[in-house]
Enzyme design. Structure first.
Site: not given
Ligand code: SER
Length: 323
Positions: A8, A11-12, A34, A36, A53, A142
């Protein structure tokens, strides 16, 4: 030293962690991966990059066999709001992905970092000073994958003596890569809108308290935990870590100290509001402080000043910040 693999990586968190790790351990020591291909030059050309992946176990072992990997930062995941719109994908990436990565780590005897989240808590969790060890009955997919991930990492440590470590991150605020599809994302987009348009429409109610952290602290938390003396760790995984707790109204007031004309309106998104309401207002991170010396450096005012400065620079100084 063996190499570090980051999943990842675009990602952020990944896009900044890869740079931090390359600076600390050497560019050739960090394999960014990643699903991408990166547009960012530093990620693409600053050291090894592999397409990966995590839902494909053969793919993971193929990449692992190409490099001598000793540590994995497993960051590939979907966030809470996207998870609610695509629970099946969230399960596949967050759960199956973690399982495959843990199995690869077991095969290659790697140390592994897994980020859990405030999302691992639910409405029956105590919301203020949320303890390290407490009720965890999240209501999002999640959160379900994060609690299961915490338990799985603990299991691999106990059962296979795999050096698993991890934290429960709060909302992460950064100016490099924007988060995507999370519940805490307002705390990043507000800065772009404040600088571009002096106004922002917030999807959470003004009094919604959530834990937050500025990215430099988050990067330090990960690296410090991974470098900590394992003998001192009682918990190993899922350490509560936080740096500040605020609500949208307080963040807007802090931004107004720099941009007095900034205004905020509210248009509540019921899905993200319900998720935020089920998460802690503020976590107790004393276990992390005690067991590996965790200490944040950025509070609300330091983070806000730095975000405004960096995003203004990024947007080529569209607006002049007053201090
Ligand atoms: N920043 C995440 C979210 O908002 C929480 O871990 O899903």
């Amino acid at each position: 030293m063996k190499k570090i693999l980051v999943t990842g990586a675009i990602g952020q968190i990944g896009s900044e962690l890869v740079t931090a790790l390359r600076q600390r351990y050497g560019a050739d020591k960090v394999v960014a991966t990643d699903i991408r291909m990166p547009n960012d030059k530093e990620l693409r050309d600053g050291g090894p990059f592999e397409f990966l992946d995590v839902t494909d176990s053969n793919h993971i072992t193929r990449v692992m066999s190409m490099y001598e990997i000793g540590t994995i930062y497993h960051l590939a995941a979907v966030l809470s709001a996207i998870g609610e719109s695509r629970p099946n994908i969230a399960w596949q990436i967050n759960m199956n992905g973690l399982y495959h990565v843990l199995e690869a780590a077991r095969q290659y005897k790697c140390q592994i970092f897994f980020p859990s989240s405030i999302g691992a808590f639910g409405p029956s969790t105590p919301q203020d000073s949320t303890p390290q060890d407490t009720i965890q009955r999240p209501e999002t997919i999640y959160g379900v994958t994060k609690v299961a991930g915490e338990l799985l990492c603990d299991y691999y440590y106990r059962r296979f003596n795999l050096d698993t470590r991890g934290v429960r991150f709060p909302g992460l605020i950064s100016y490099v890569a924007e988060p995507g599809g999370g519940t805490t994302d307002y705390s990043v987009s507000i800065f772009y809108e404040a600088i571009r348009h002096q106004k922002f429409t917030c999807y959470l109610r003004p009094n919604t308290f959530l834990d937050m952290m500025y990215m430099p602290d988050a990067l330090r938390a990960m690296i410090e935990l991974m470098e900590a003396d394992g003998a001192r760790l009682v918990h190993r995984n899922a350490f509560n870590v936080t740096a500040m707790s605020f609500n949208p109204e307080q963040l807007a007031a802090e931004i107004r100290k720099h941009l007095p004309g900034f205004t905020m309106e509210y248009e509540i998104d019921p899905v993200r509001q319900a998720i935020a309401d089920s998460w802690p207002n503020s976590m107790d991170d004393s276990a992390a402080r005690m067991e590996w010396g965790w200490k944040p450096q950025f509070d609300l005012s330091a983070m806000t000043a730095d975000m405004l400065k960096e995003i203004s620079r990024k947007l080529q100084g569209e607006i002049k910040i007053t201090h």
